[in-house]
Design an enzyme around this catalytic site. Structure first.
Site, short mmCIF file in Angstrom:
data_model
loop_
_atom_site.label_atom_id
_atom_site.label_comp_id
_atom_site.label_asym_id
_atom_site.label_seq_id
_atom_site.Cartn_x
_atom_site.Cartn_y
_atom_site.Cartn_z
N TYR A 231 0.80 -1.21 0.00
CA TYR A 231 0.00 0.00 0.00
C TYR A 231 0.84 1.27 0.00
CZ TYR A 231 -3.26 -3.58 1.55
OH TYR A 231 -3.99 -4.72 1.65
N GLU A 544 -6.84 10.59 9.64
CA GLU A 544 -6.95 9.43 10.52
C GLU A 544 -7.17 9.94 11.93
OE1 GLU A 544 -4.23 5.93 8.44
OE2 GLU A 544 -3.54 6.94 10.27
#
Length: 653
Positions: A231, A544
């Site tokens: 990722y 986040e």
């Protein structure tokens, strides 16, 4: 982001900024300047080259040993050796929090060829840029790569989630790969091997790794596929032209602004949040879930491209400051000319980490612009930008760390100040703000806005002691432009924990008609963004929530609101528009079950609009009760175990 599945006047200005942020600054402790003066104010500083250089054949007395300036009369083998020396030191993940900084410049000309390409990697705190007036003036035939560098021992898992703080700009890259894998320095270490790495131009980077003002003839892969679970976590491209595709694959989110592209591919077009603003060749707008999350604006409402260093027709260093544009699309230089102004290097004070705060402030007071050469600056006295149209330009991710709880940089005029290419780190004594821009209640200039571009903030991670800053960026300047800002309360590194690296809010906006692009704010301990200015626009937001909240009672905005919102529009605001905005649940460094009433909190007024907002659960127990003002969701470990986004395509208050 880390490894995841997916003297009187100055004091009054500081106080005004702190009050606007809802915090009160402690009086700065008196201290002697920490650094020695290097030159008089009257001319551009000549930097000592006493320190060892990794490019001794290409360093320059003008900018010091950590700035490499290559020209096309140098042998390619010598250039390759210098580039390999820098990348061998800066690419490994162990360099993530070091103090080395580098600028790699290429003078106008051609480097490499299709038969003998120039191939090198870009590591932490490394700036790669051409020195032409236009990106087509500097041509590199080869590949400029960022590969996976965070690998799990004993597995085939490697990713690029921590590939931060690097950049590429103002050049043409003709993607020409060698016939066999080159001797990469260092070896990428991807499980599928160097032959796999040699199959594409890869820029597998995450936050704080912008590509600006670049022509790429070919496609660019934005997730290094040469490993399992490979990722990457986002990025920023602006003012660029890509003839091929942007291959996002599993890259989680991206902003592409004012560019031209041949296409985009992923699964099919990207994972969670791909935002295109003023991009020719952008895919069709679709916002329907995993891999179909494209937010597309035909034009960008107001932009101004970042200032850049170049050499003029006589070979002298200058800085070009592009002009503001409205309702624009495509690159600023597509016609072969560009509107703006050129500033000679003589108008700049060139500082090094050895330069005293007093010398820098004196130069600014005398009307100089400022260049901060690569390195780490321990700031004992606030650097005050008091003249309109001052340009503050960092080279090689120059980093400012405050001492004694001061605000390390204060921008006062509200008109035309450009701050770009810097990192601000929190220090060991709490600072109320790390960068304060604009004076409250003063009018800004729509035709000559303050800009904050490629500026990154960090609370913890790099320091050897606990750090703290209440607010990272405070923007009081009306009509200002925020363009590629990542504010990060560190989730890994040194002195990381709920009571170790403390930060309430990443970004506070009080100015009216502020426009932001590419805003990423992560892990702060209260509302991560507080936007109380009227008429604001945010294009792309990535968040986040904090990993390490110890308990729900320790993290409630009020008795009626669990947790804190990722993005809070002030209760007085009647007009705001957000596009392509996401908040991710990552409660992985706590045993608590945590809830957030609303990821996006805003007044219920008709001028409040959100387009394409969403939440994603990644890890931990609990999550979002709703996405925006009670609409959408929930997004929790039980309602969304597949880590797919839950969307609200349109919301009007």
């Amino acid at each position: 982001m880390r490894l995841i599945a997916r003297p009187l006047v100055l004091r009054s200005l500081l106080l005004a900024g702190a009050l606007a942020a809802g915090v009160l600054a402690a009086s700065p402790a008196s201290a002697s300047p920490a650094r020695a003066t290097t030159a008089a104010v009257g001319s551009a500083t000549q930097v000592s080259s006493a320190a060892a250089s990794l490019c001794p054949d290409a360093d320059t007395a003008t900018f010091g040993p950590n700035v490499c300036v290559f020209n096309d009369t140098m042998s390619q083998s010598a250039i390759q050796a210098d580039l390999n020396a820098i990348s061998a030191q800066q690419v490994p993940v162990a360099s993530q929090f070091d103090s080395d900084r580098y600028s790699v410049f290429f003078e106008p000309g051609t480097y490499g060829s299709a038969a003998d390409p120039l191939v090198f990697q870009v590591g932490y705190y490394t700036q790669v840029a051409g020195l032409g007036a236009l990106p087509l003036d500097t041509v590199i035939d080869g590949a400029i790569d960022v590969f996976n560098n965070l690998c799990t021992a004993g597995t085939s898992d490697c990713n690029a989630d921590d590939n931060f703080w690097r950049s590429m700009s103002n050049l043409t890259l003709n993607v020409d790969l060698p016939s066999s894998a080159p001797a990469y320095a260092p070896e990428p270490g991807d499980p599928y091997g160097a032959a796999c790495d040699n199959t594409a131009e890869m820029w597998a980077a995450s936050q704080a790794a912008p590509i600006r003002r670049t022509i790429i003839n070919g496609s660019v892969v934005l997730q290094d596929y040469c490993a399992a679970d490979n990722y990457a976590s986002g990025g920023f491209i602006a003012d660029s032209q890509v003839s091929g595709d942007l291959d996002f694959y599993g890259n989680q989110q991206y902003l592409v602004r004012n560019s031209s592209i041949g296409g985009a591919s992923g699964c099919p077009d990207g994972l969670w949040n791909m935002v295109y603003s003023g991009v020719t060749g952008a895919p069709a707008p679709v916002f329907t879930g995993q891999c179909e999350q494209n937010t597309v604006l035909a034009s960008s409402p107001v932009t101004e491209e970042a200032p850049f260093l170049y050499t003029n027709s006589g070979g002298a260093y200058s800085v070009f400051v592009p002009a503001v544009q409205t309702s624009s699309s495509g690159t600023s230089w597509a016609s072969g000319t560009e509107t703006g102004k050129s500033l000679p290097l003589s108008s700049f004070f060139v500082a090094t980490p050895a330069t005293s705060d007093a010398a820098i402030d004196l130069a600014l007071l005398a009307g100089k612009n400022l260049i901060l050469t690569p390195g780490v600056y321990n700031v004992s006295t606030p650097l005050l930008i008091s003249r309109p149209d001052t340009v503050v330009l960092g080279l090689g991710f120059a980093t400012l760390i405050p001492e004694h709880g001061i605000i390390p940089m204060v921008v006062a005029p509200n008109t035309g100040v450009k701050v770009s290419d810097l990192i601000f780190d929190a220090g060991p004594v709490n600072s109320p703000v790390l960068l304060s821009v604009g004076t409250p209640l003063s009018a800004g200039s729509a035709s000559d806005p303050d800009t904050v571009q490629d500026v990154f903030f960090r609370v913890g991670g790099a320091e050897s002691t606990a750090t703290s800053a209440t607010v990272s960026l405070l923007d009081n300047a009306s009509n200002s432009i925020i363009d590629d800002v990542w504010a990060w309360r560190a989730d890994h590194g040194n002195d990381v924990g709920w009571t170790e690296n403390k930060g309430d809010t990443g970004v506070v906006v009080t100015g009216s008609d502020v426009t932001a692009y590419g805003l990423a704010v992560e892990h702060y301990q209260k509302s991560e963004v507080v936007w109380s200015g009227q008429g604001g626009t945010d294009v792309f937001f990535q968040n986040e929530l904090p990993y390490d909240v110890p308990s729900q009672p320790a993290w409630n905005e009020s008795a009626a609101f669990s947790g804190y919102p990722a993005f809070q529009v002030g209760s007085n605001v009647t007009s705001f528009h957000g596009y392509g905005m996401g908040s991710y649940v990552v409660f992985i460094d706590t045993t608590a079950t945590l809830g957030v009433t609303e990821a996006f909190q805003a007044p219920k007024a008709p001028g409040i609009q959100f387009s394409d907002v969403f939440g994603v659960w990644i890890g931990g127990s609990g999550g979002l009760d709703s996405i925006v003002n009670g609409t959408g969701g929930p997004v929790t470990n039980t309602s969304d175990p597949a880590t797919a986004p839950l969307d609200v395509a349109s919301y009007t208050g």
